[in-house]
Design an enzyme around this catalytic site. Structure first.
Site: not given
Length: 368
Positions: A186, A87
């Site tokens: 996400n 991430s």
């Protein structure tokens, strides 16, 4: 993967040892390196992991490493090897979106429907700013479970179109009305990748790395191999480590699919915070954490694609953590850029699920 390294790093990055704030003191670079090395050694002994860190402190750059790059061998972890950054990809993607905003190609208060009409059932209510700050209400649990957690091994070589990842989210109930709370997802960055491509006319990863001066940062997509050198990544399966270094990261796309090195990530965070990448107005937008909506803020105080946290010794740092099968990453810097750190970690044991030792490592990067 019952608990991902992303969650563990996020817990550590919130500086859970804040009770030490009164006693923790800044130390000289040489002293800090010794403390970091000791903590890394304790971490890798606990988790049978490999770890490497790059630190820049008051103009001096140093690195430390511990553990092994290959399970069962005494192979040193490469000091500037390639690894999957998970991430941390989001921070690079957010920078691209904000740069396009500075060029007049993206409006932060423009809606998803403005750029991707019909992709979301409520795309007229969700803005680019909400995607960047994780306040859209979009839930990514369905896609995470299918491709990144429970189904990670089954789909490690699977090509996935980003439209499928978005649809899995769109078909899920919203966590809250758009803009009312904060919850990390996400799905926000799957959409940002698509918006970047629409606004720039280029693949999202090409646009994301444009003009950054990065030498080893890229999105491999369907290419499952990592460039050499690299440490191997593992998952704990049936009581033993399984090598999962080879991985198709279309399952993570613009939310977590990129590869980099400690040197590249250090170069990125230095250039970003020094104002060499974004115009002043967009950098201020990115770093604004003054009034985030309530909610899940496990990575710290959310800006636009970046988080701010406070160390036990009182330093405020900006950055991001990330995890994907086999690899975990942490990047942070003080606002003036005089103290920066990049940590890359692999693991081959479930013992790392206790974040206390990892928290010690992260704290020692900035505090004595």
């Amino acid at each position: 993967m019952k608990k991902t390294l992303t969650a563990i790093l996020a817990a550590a990055a919130t500086v859970t040892l804040a009770a030490q704030a009164a006693s923790a003191q800044a130390s000289a670079p040489g002293d800090r390196k010794a403390v970091v090395q000791r903590n890394l050694d304790e971490l890798t002994a606990l988790s049978q992991a490999g770890a490497v860190v790059r630190v820049v402190q008051d103009g001096r750059t140093w690195s430390a490493r511990s553990g092994t790059a290959v399970w069962g061998r005494k192979t040193p972890v490469p000091l500037n090897g390639h690894f999957r950054i998970g991430s941390v990809t989001k921070m690079i993607v957010a920078t691209a979106a904000l740069r396009l905003a500075g060029e007049g190609k993206v409006q932060l208060d423009g809606t998803v429907d403005t750029y991707l009409p019909g992709v979301l059932k409520d795309g007229g209510k969700i803005t680019v700013r909400m995607l960047l700050r994780h306040t859209s209400g979009l839930n990514s649990d369905a896609s995470n479970t299918k491709y990144l957690t429970d189904g990670a091994l089954k789909h490690r070589y699977t090509h996935v179109e980003v439209e499928e990842l978005v649809k899995l989210s769109d078909d899920s109930p919203r966590d809250f009305p758009p803009g009312t709370r904060h919850s990390y997802s996400n799905a926000n960055y799957y959409l940002l990748g698509m918006i970047i491509e629409k606004a720039s006319g280029k693949p999202w990863a090409e646009e994301a790395t444009r003009g950054l001066g990065l030498r080893a940062t890229f999105y491999p997509g369907d290419k499952t191999k990592l460039p050499r050198p690299h440490a191997r990544g593992y998952e704990w399966v049936d009581g033993k480590p399984l090598d999962i270094t080879r991985l198709n990261t279309t399952t993570a796309h613009a939310a977590g699919g990129m590869v980099s090195t400690t040197a590249d990530l250090d170069r990125f965070i230095e250039r970003l915070l020094s104002g060499k990448v974004l115009k002043p107005a967009q950098l201020r937008e990115m770093l604004d954490v003054t009034a985030p909506p309530p909610g899940d803020q496990g990575d710290g105080e959310p800006g636009l694609g970046i988080f701010r946290s406070t160390t036990p010794c009182g330093k405020r740092v900006y950055g991001h953590s990330g995890g994907i099968s086999g690899y975990a990453t942490y990047v942070a810097s003080t606002l003036d850029g005089r103290h920066r750190a990049v940590l890359s970690l692999t693991t081959a044991s479930p013992k790392l699920a206790d974040p206390a030792q990892l928290t010690k490592v992260i704290n020692s990067l900035f505090c004595g």
